[in-house]
Design an enzyme around this catalytic site. Sequence first.
Site, PDB file in Angstrom:
ATOM      1  N   LYS A   1      -0.216   5.496   8.567  1.00 49.97           N
ATOM      2  CA  LYS A   1       0.476   5.530   7.234  1.00 49.97           C
ATOM      3  C   LYS A   1      -0.284   5.517   6.249  1.00 49.97           C
ATOM      4  O   LYS A   1      -0.037   6.347   5.160  1.00 49.97           O
ATOM      5  CB  LYS A   1       1.490   4.304   7.261  1.00 49.97           C
ATOM      6  CG  LYS A   1       2.632   4.100   6.014  1.00 49.97           C
ATOM      7  CD  LYS A   1       1.912   3.687   4.671  1.00 49.97           C
ATOM      8  CE  LYS A   1       1.760   2.035   4.864  1.00 49.97           C
ATOM      9  NZ  LYS A   1       1.428   1.305   3.652  1.00 49.97           N
TER      10      LYS A   1
ATOM     11  N   LYS B   1      -7.259   1.699  -3.483  1.00 52.91           N
ATOM     12  CA  LYS B   1      -6.975   1.151  -2.083  1.00 52.91           C
ATOM     13  C   LYS B   1      -7.195   2.561  -1.153  1.00 52.91           C
ATOM     14  O   LYS B   1      -7.714   2.404   0.235  1.00 52.91           O
ATOM     15  CB  LYS B   1      -5.763   0.517  -1.833  1.00 52.91           C
ATOM     16  CG  LYS B   1      -5.117   0.233  -0.315  1.00 52.91           C
ATOM     17  CD  LYS B   1      -5.979  -0.832   0.183  1.00 52.91           C
ATOM     18  CE  LYS B   1      -5.423  -1.076   1.625  1.00 52.91           C
ATOM     19  NZ  LYS B   1      -4.274  -1.804   1.660  1.00 52.91           N
TER      20      LYS B   1
ATOM     21  N   THR C   1       0.971  -1.172   0.066  1.00 53.90           N
ATOM     22  CA  THR C   1      -0.082  -0.023   0.028  1.00 53.90           C
ATOM     23  C   THR C   1       0.844   1.349  -0.028  1.00 53.90           C
ATOM     24  O   THR C   1       1.614   1.567   0.993  1.00 53.90           O
ATOM     25  CB  THR C   1      -0.742  -0.102   1.189  1.00 53.90           C
ATOM     26  OG1 THR C   1      -1.538  -1.192   1.299  1.00 53.90           O
ATOM     27  CG2 THR C   1      -1.662   1.148   1.214  1.00 53.90           C
TER      28      THR C   1
END
Length: 290
Positions: free
Chosen positions: A241, A173, A98
């Site tokens: 994050k 995502k 990711t």
Amino acid sequence: MANVTFIGLGVMGYPMAGHLMVQGGHAVTVYNRTAAKAEAWVKQYGGTSAATPAEASSTADFVFTCVGNDDDLRSVTIGKDGVFSGMKPGAILIDNTTASAEVARELDAAARAKGFYFIDAPVSGGQAGAENGVLTVMCGGDAAVFEKAKPVIDAYARMVGLMGDVGAGQLTKMINQICIAGLVQGLAEGIHFGQKAGLDIEKVVDVISKGAAGSWQMENRHKTMMAGKYDFGFAVDWMRKDLDIVLSEARRNGAALPVTALVDQFYGEVQAMGGKRWDTSSLLARLGKK
């Protein structure tokens, strides 16, 4: 069967690489920064390990990466002894990290300049999804390249979709994380409100989960949240994050994400409570301190 390399054997990558070996039937070579993890993987699954990403990828038809962030991804691809210095022409790099859409486009350009291909393919489903081989994979890349890669990706996935050009997987995502952040905060507030009102939360959830309020988070996390147990899945540090990537992209494209920005701050409070490695449902713990 294909020659496959997997770079990054964390809580996600370790079982994903295993599925490529066992379910996919591929010949798998692994690399991990901590060599002991790679040795343990080989002992469990077979296959081979390599000393560097370049060495691991030198004979691969497909190279998978699953590391921590943009900088880690650059390090194992375009860095010293990275996979880009070892991959053969025509091979395909499938990145399950990711990361940002920006780094995906950067690596795609670098790959094409060297005669191979790149697909950004972040995953959703958490550690349990990786272990059970039922991840959702959101891909960005050329359609013809995707069609070659999909049968290999299928070894660890329940759903694999091409979302658009390179970068579209990462953008999808980001939407996934936006939606999760809002859902978990809503669930935390609902449970907190019900407790303060003196209601039986099990009865409440049993009813409302069958209606418009129902969600995967409600079905799978309400009991552990009520028990104050937050060691089930995706850690707060990792979510922050991801949300940093989301909010940075929003500043670039002009999207207004007020709820996401607020929930990101709430996760910061959870970190300050000592919950860096708690799972994302720990937003309820923060409300309990109010």
